[in-house]
Design a protein around this motif. Structure first.
Motif, PDB file in Angstrom:
ATOM      1  N   ALA A 479       0.830  -1.204   0.000  1.00  0.00           N
ATOM      2  CA  ALA A 479       0.000   0.000   0.000  1.00  0.00           C
ATOM      3  C   ALA A 479       0.863   1.253   0.000  1.00  0.00           C
ATOM      4  N   ARG A 480       1.942   1.245   0.749  1.00  0.00           N
ATOM      5  CA  ARG A 480       2.825   2.416   0.802  1.00  0.00           C
ATOM      6  C   ARG A 480       3.510   2.659  -0.540  1.00  0.00           C
ATOM      7  N   ILE A 481       3.959   1.593  -1.178  1.00  0.00           N
ATOM      8  CA  ILE A 481       4.613   1.743  -2.484  1.00  0.00           C
ATOM      9  C   ILE A 481       3.603   2.259  -3.516  1.00  0.00           C
ATOM     10  N   LYS A 482       2.381   1.752  -3.460  1.00  0.00           N
ATOM     11  CA  LYS A 482       1.345   2.226  -4.379  1.00  0.00           C
ATOM     12  C   LYS A 482       1.090   3.718  -4.182  1.00  0.00           C
ATOM     13  N   GLY A 483       1.026   4.159  -2.920  1.00  0.00           N
ATOM     14  CA  GLY A 483       0.815   5.578  -2.642  1.00  0.00           C
ATOM     15  C   GLY A 483       1.964   6.432  -3.147  1.00  0.00           C
TER      16      GLY A 483
END
Length: 496
Positions: A479-483
């Motif tokens: 999720a952090r990488i996607k953000g």
């Protein structure tokens, strides 16, 4: 009689001298900062004369402060900030203008103009392994020739020298006797053919640069000349082990085998992987360069460069006034709300690899009413890890080799929050060097090896290490990488 090597690390923020003993151990350091010149257009410059004076000052200081006999200095190694470009009058020794720092994108118009020539970007990429960009010295040199009238006059007189910082430092230390650069620095100019290992006539013609203005290219462990440090040493000693700072750090980290990689975290960051003696061309926008050439053998690397790594902490301190010292960021990062998903994209002078967008500008995304100082600082620190992740991901796709670990060095590695977050994003162990001086030590060790003082594997026996393993849950990581990727796309889109 004891024998010492002086490692000079001429970096973006300042100049350091390292005193290294016969066992290859760092025993003392002296350093001096130089002025960071940034104008209202965002142009970044350094004074070459100030740099030359600082090189002499720290080299003398590191010997005097430790009480070492100058007669015991056996040689000097040099690592340098890469891509920063210097122009000077070979007859008088006077710089023609301030050095154009690697961060500076003032030569974008030069690149835009060359890009309009049919096939030019492809030729440049094919010959040099580098994507056409104002980041590299070639376009900076063209800008100097077009905007500094004195440079054209001196060129007509046959007295023009154009070079990277290593060539300027060598020239000044040898009182103008030697105009040389090493293969690692030459490969970063965007004028050097990395397969034929010579200045590319075609690329020089595209940029309007006469190869006669450029330095002789010398093996990284060869003798670059002799210096007595302007009379400080009783007799001249050889300059050996000259490398660009990131290449010197790769050597210092002991990354001698294909597939081994490191990240140097300084003002910016260089993520570099040894790919062996054969050129492995990138398909993802990474740079192909020469790691070094020693003993007549060439080592190639894949590399991605990040413009703002440790510099974001300087920005937090000097411009945003959110911290008083970089060390404060660790406690603030741990104190931040764990649920915060703020992203800072530090594209102050564009984005480097693998995005290569010099028009992008810095941006902040995801702030809410409860976002405070701690959350903003943490997001800024995390931007360093996210940028390294982007490069490491591209590197693995290019090489087909999965990273088993990433060796890191530089001041920001003292931040345990950043190191843990980097391990979490990469999902590989992060192995940090025992000190922050791997560039200067790498150059010093290369010099000592060439002089027969150190064994070839000195880096493995001298450099203690510490490490971090991934802990974050994979869903959170994803999720952090996607953000982060959404934030980067938005920052690029805003620039148009």
């Amino acid at each position: 009689m004891a024998r010492y090597i002086i490692g000079i690390d001429q970096s973006t923020q300042g100049t350091k001298a390292l005193l290294v003993d016969e066992a290859g151990r760092l025993i003392h350091r002296a350093d001096r900062a130089h002025e960071q010149k940034v104008n209202e257009e965002g142009w970044v410059s350094h004074d070459p004369a100030e740099i030359a004076a600082n090189v002499l000052a720290v080299a003398r200081a590191v010997v005097e402060e430790q009480g070492v006999d100058p007669a015991d200095i056996a040689g000097i190694g040099i690592s340098n900030q890469r891509e920063t470009t210097v122009a000077w009058n070979a007859r008088t020794g006077e710089p023609l203008c301030d050095a154009i720092v690697w961060q500076c994108s003032r030569a974008q118009e030069v690149c835009d103009r060359i890009a309009q020539r049919e096939g030019a970007p492809e030729v440049i990429r094919e010959r040099t392994g580098l994507t056409l960009s104002p980041y590299y010295p070639a376009a900076k040199m063209t800008w100097i020739m077009e905007n500094v009238p004195e440079a054209r006059d001196i060129a007509r007189a046959g007295d023009l020298h154009l070079g990277t910082v290593d060539s300027w430092v060598v020239w000044t230390l040898t009182h103008g006797a030697e105009f040389r650069c090493d293969y690692s620095n030459a490969s970063r100019t965007q004028l050097f053919d990395i397969e034929k290992l010579n200045w590319s006539t075609r690329c020089c013609r595209l940029f309007g640069i006469d190869p006669a203005w450029l330095p002789e290219v010398t093996d990284s462990d060869a003798c670059f000349g002799m210096t007595d440090l302007d009379g400080f040493l009783p007799a001249p000693v050889p300059i050996h082990g000259v490398l660009g700072d990131s290449h010197a750090a790769l050597f210092g980290q002991g990354c001698y085998a294909p597939g081994q990689a490191k990240a140097t975290l300084g003002t910016g960051s260089s993520v570099m992987m040894n790919v062996g003696h054969e050129l492995s061309r990138s398909q993802t926008g990474l740079s192909n360069s020469l790691g070094w050439r020693m003993g007549g053998e060439t080592v190639y690397v894949l590399e991605g460069n990040i413009n703002y790594a440790g510099a974001v902490k300087t920005w937090l301190r000097d411009d945003m006034e959110m911290i008083e010292s970089p060390a404060e960021t660790t406690d603030l990062s741990y104190a931040a709300n764990p649920a915060s998903r703020v992203y800072v994209v530090p594209a102050f002078t564009g984005l480097g690899a693998p995005h290569w967008n010099s028009e992008a500008r810095a941006a902040v995304f995801g702030m809410t009413r409860t976002t405070g100082r701690a959350e903003f600082v943490r997001a800024t620190v995390e931007s360093i890890a996210f940028q390294i992740f982007d490069v490491a991901d591209a590197m693995q796709r290019d090489s087909g080799v999965s990273l088993a670990e990433l060796r890191v060095d530089g001041g920001p590695t003292r931040d345990p929050y950043l190191m843990q977050f980097l391990a979490d994003m990469l999902r590989v162990p992060i192995v940090a060097a025992g000190n922050d001086e791997m560039s200067g030590l790498g150059a010093a060790w290369a010099a000592g090896i060439a002089l027969g003082i150190y064994p070839a594997d000195v880096a493995r026996s001298v450099a203690p290490r510490a490490g971090w393993d991934a802990k974050m849950h994979e869903n959170d990581r994803t999720a952090r990488i996607k953000g982060w990727r959404r934030a980067v796309k938005a920052a690029i889109a805003f620039a148009g």
